[in-house]
Design a protein around this motif. Structure first.
Motif, PDB file in Angstrom:
ATOM      1  N   MET A 259       0.809  -1.310   0.045  1.00 56.80           N
ATOM      2  CA  MET A 259       0.106   0.065  -0.076  1.00 56.80           C
ATOM      3  C   MET A 259       1.037   1.097  -0.106  1.00 56.80           C
ATOM      4  O   MET A 259       1.834   1.300   0.808  1.00 56.80           O
TER       5      MET A 259
ATOM      6  N   GLY B 132      -4.618   4.558  -0.649  1.00 54.54           N
ATOM      7  CA  GLY B 132      -4.223   3.508  -1.336  1.00 54.54           C
ATOM      8  C   GLY B 132      -4.013   3.718  -2.986  1.00 54.54           C
ATOM      9  O   GLY B 132      -4.193   4.932  -3.190  1.00 54.54           O
ATOM     10  N   GLU B 133      -4.193   3.037  -3.861  1.00 48.35           N
ATOM     11  CA  GLU B 133      -3.838   2.898  -5.207  1.00 48.35           C
ATOM     12  C   GLU B 133      -4.902   3.541  -5.877  1.00 48.35           C
ATOM     13  O   GLU B 133      -6.272   3.141  -5.702  1.00 48.35           O
TER      14      GLU B 133
ATOM     15  N   ASP C  80       3.364   5.685  -5.813  1.00 53.38           N
ATOM     16  CA  ASP C  80       2.778   4.469  -6.058  1.00 53.38           C
ATOM     17  C   ASP C  80       1.250   4.675  -6.013  1.00 53.38           C
ATOM     18  O   ASP C  80       0.562   3.691  -6.441  1.00 53.38           O
TER      19      ASP C  80
ATOM     20  N   ARG D 256       2.522   1.929 -11.123  1.00 52.14           N
ATOM     21  CA  ARG D 256       2.754   0.664 -11.087  1.00 52.14           C
ATOM     22  C   ARG D 256       4.266   0.101 -11.130  1.00 52.14           C
ATOM     23  O   ARG D 256       5.122   0.631 -12.064  1.00 52.14           O
TER      24      ARG D 256
ATOM     25  N   ARG E  69      -0.504   3.570 -13.949  1.00 52.33           N
ATOM     26  CA  ARG E  69      -1.676   2.447 -13.806  1.00 52.33           C
ATOM     27  C   ARG E  69      -2.746   2.864 -14.646  1.00 52.33           C
ATOM     28  O   ARG E  69      -3.688   3.555 -13.897  1.00 52.33           O
TER      29      ARG E  69
ATOM     30  N   GLU F 252      -5.884  -6.625  -9.405  1.00 45.95           N
ATOM     31  CA  GLU F 252      -5.274  -7.644  -8.516  1.00 45.95           C
ATOM     32  C   GLU F 252      -3.793  -7.108  -8.225  1.00 45.95           C
ATOM     33  O   GLU F 252      -3.217  -7.970  -7.217  1.00 45.95           O
ATOM     34  N   GLU F 253      -3.236  -6.314  -9.058  1.00 44.38           N
ATOM     35  CA  GLU F 253      -1.928  -5.695  -8.521  1.00 44.38           C
ATOM     36  C   GLU F 253      -1.975  -4.666  -7.261  1.00 44.38           C
ATOM     37  O   GLU F 253      -0.773  -4.752  -6.903  1.00 44.38           O
ATOM     38  N   CYS F 254      -3.029  -4.415  -6.848  1.00 45.42           N
ATOM     39  CA  CYS F 254      -3.406  -3.373  -6.032  1.00 45.42           C
ATOM     40  C   CYS F 254      -3.352  -3.797  -4.513  1.00 45.42           C
ATOM     41  O   CYS F 254      -3.854  -4.953  -4.383  1.00 45.42           O
ATOM     42  N   ASP F 255      -2.722  -3.155  -3.563  1.00 49.30           N
ATOM     43  CA  ASP F 255      -2.821  -3.857  -2.277  1.00 49.30           C
ATOM     44  C   ASP F 255      -3.775  -3.393  -1.724  1.00 49.30           C
ATOM     45  O   ASP F 255      -4.821  -4.034  -1.045  1.00 49.30           O
ATOM     46  N   THR F 256      -4.288  -1.838  -1.883  1.00 46.32           N
ATOM     47  CA  THR F 256      -5.415  -1.509  -1.273  1.00 46.32           C
ATOM     48  C   THR F 256      -6.219  -0.459  -2.307  1.00 46.32           C
ATOM     49  O   THR F 256      -5.802   0.918  -2.333  1.00 46.32           O
TER      50      THR F 256
END
Length: 554
Positions: A1, A7-8, A49, A53, A67, A206-210
């Motif tokens: 994150m 988040g992203e 971030d 990405r 992204r 799916e690449e993101c944490d949050t």
């Protein structure tokens, strides 16, 4: 994150003018990234971030790319291939290698010659044996040399980023991509276009944490408004309450390359003029439809224009800028600078404001916000505390609205305001100067620039509620940004400038939305109702716009 407040965020761009805005926006992000690690640490470090990405090429080299998914028509990307240049054409080469060379003849359509700006970057790269992302130059992009947004885009893109609509060509004089319903075949659940869109959004998610949500820049007045509306419906259905912020960009000019005489040579001049008028009305229908869909699906709709009305408006006055208001390259730079400045707080490491916080603050009955900017925020020889004292006393701040039919003199309900590029030595006078003056203003007593901005917004009922942030980063205005800012006349191009931008909700925003709704409802739509735009859908849209914007108009 990502560090900081949020988040992203995934960015989606729909349409040619939206991609002009996006090109400037991503150039600004790229200019603020320290690729070398040798630049002095900033007081307000940015968490890149949030929008970028990390990845690697097939050869294992690390990459840092937006992204981003962007959409345009065929023949719109100039020298940029659909796969980009970062990863080469490895996937195509692998596919071709499996074919029988005795039975297959490989034909390749040559790309356009690189733009003068990219030729200049390649020369710098050769001379410096460095990465194009690190090169600093004062190259001036000439508007007549801009064929496409890709001609001045600096960052490299992931192969999944660029997506082209296969059914229409850019600026086709015979077939205009103007009415929102032209997008309907692309948005069918079984259409390849929609399947690819869903897959690529899912891959980013799916690449993101949050993942906090989606930032959309869309052509407001072309059929890409219909594509953006379909995308918003899918995002809301698939990802629930994730935030969706939609910047609806109105491009200068009215034709999109369409020419009624070319499209309909069999018609006389009177009927060709009627076709041209219908084309202009289709663009207004698309703008109203995108606003309606944002209202229906809870996306915050932020219309942007450098003109003062939804139709046939006059250019907004930027007194210190030599703006060519017919140029997509020029006008989109103003919008990108405002978006970058207004959203800077949720991209800071130290911020307690996230994308979700901003979305929550801007949600209102019409799901709409207005944008204003001060470009540049010129302090001349004054300190910031002196500037706010003068402004509070009534001096003109040169606030320019970037939303059509928007007059921000009414008290906004919410203001999210960012001021950037304030030198620490120019915040307030030294003690010796204050003693010499013999008096201190309320702003001189503030402990920080943030406190000054908060006090200013709270004074004179400028906003009932507000989110305020002052950031040390100036707006990067080196090449390829338009050549508008100089030190001491034409000698020496400025690297950064101070600027301010605000997102607002309230009565003035409601009045702007009502103006678009009124114009739309006054138009004659019956000839265009049919399989692609059914009467039942039109009746619902008319009722919603009337009930939520006109019946409540204040």
């Amino acid at each position: 994150m990502p560090a900081g407040g949020g988040g992203e965020v995934i960015t989606l761009q729909f349409g040619n003018y939206a991609n002009h805005v996006g090109a400037h926006f991503w150039n600004l992000q790229d200019a603020m990234i320290d690729y070398t690690g040798q630049e002095p640490e900033s007081e307000d470090p940015i968490s890149h971030d949030v929008l970028f990405r990390c990845g690697e090429t097939p050869s294992g080299a690390p990459t840092y790319t937006p992204r981003l998914l962007l959409y345009d028509l065929r023949d719109s990307t100039s020298a940029l291939s659909q796969e980009g240049v970062l990863y080469g054409d490895a996937s195509q080469q692998a596919q071709v290698a499996s074919w029988d060379p005795e039975r297959v003849e490989r034909l390749m359509q040559p790309l356009d010659e690189p733009s003068p700006y990219h030729q200049h970057l390649e020369q710098l790269q050769t001379q410096q044996a460095g990465d194009r992302g690190h090169s600093k130059s004062e190259f001036v992009v000439e508007t007549e040399h801009v064929r496409s947004w890709s001609d001045y885009l600096r960052p490299l893109l992931h192969p999944r980023t660029v997506n082209l609509v296969p059914t229409h060509c850019h600026e086709d004089p015979a077939v205009a991509f103007d009415a929102f319903w032209l997008a309907r075949p692309l948005l069918q659940p079984t259409a390849q276009f929609m399947e690819t869109f869903e897959d690529r959004v899912r891959a980013y998610m799916e690449e993101c944490d949050t993942p906090y949500g989606f930032q959309i820049v869309a052509d407001a007045d072309t059929a890409f408004a219909g594509i953006a509306a379909g995308a918003i419906q899918h995002l809301r259905d698939e990802y629930g309450r994730k935030g969706i912020m939609c910047y609806a960009a109105h491009s200068p000019g009215h034709s999109l390359g369409y020419d009624a005489a070319t499209a309909h040579p069999e018609l006389d001049e009177e009927h060709q003029a009627a076709k041209t008028a219908a084309h202009a009305q289709h663009r207004l229908r698309s703008a109203a439809y995108l606003m309606y869909e944002c209202m229906q699906y809870g996306a915050t709709y932020i219309p942007l224009s450098t003109h003062d009305a939804w139709r046939d408006g006059s250019p907004r006055a930027f007194l210190r800028l030599d703006v060519d208001y017919s140029s997509r390259y020029h006008t989109s730079a103003i919008m990108a600078a405002a978006i970058d400045t207004a959203t800077l707080p949720y991209r800071l490491h130290s911020s307690d404001v996230s994308f979700a916080h901003l979305m929550s603050a801007l949600q209102g009955p019409a799901s709409m916000a207005g944008m204003t900017t001060v470009l540049p925020f010129e302090m001349d020889d004054y300190y910031l505390s002196d500037m706010f004292s003068r402004l509070e006393a009534g001096q003109d701040l040169r606030v320019v609205p970037l939303t059509p039919s928007f007059a921000p003199d009414l008290t906004p309900a919410i203001t999210a305001c960012s001021l950037r590029g304030i030198n620490a030595t120019k915040v307030k006078p030294p003690i010796a100067v204050l003693r010499q003056r013999g008096t201190m203003s309320a702003y001189d007593r503030c402990d920080s620039p943030n406190e000054m901005l908060q006090r200013f917004l709270g004074s004179g009922r400028r906003a009932r509620q507000f989110m305020a942030r002052v950031v040390s980063h100036g707006l990067p205005v080196g090449s390829p940004f338009p050549d508008w800012f100089h030190h001491g006349g034409r000698a020496g191009r400025s690297v950064t400038v101070s600027t301010m931008a605000s997102l607002e909700t309230g009565p003035a925003v409601h009045a702007s939305a009502a103006a678009l709704a009124s114009t739309f409802l006054a138009m004659r739509h019956r000839p265009y109702l049919g399989p692609s735009w059914e009467r039942e859908e039109f009746d619902e849209m008319r009722q919603v716009l009337s009930d939520r914007l006109l019946d409540e108009e204040q």
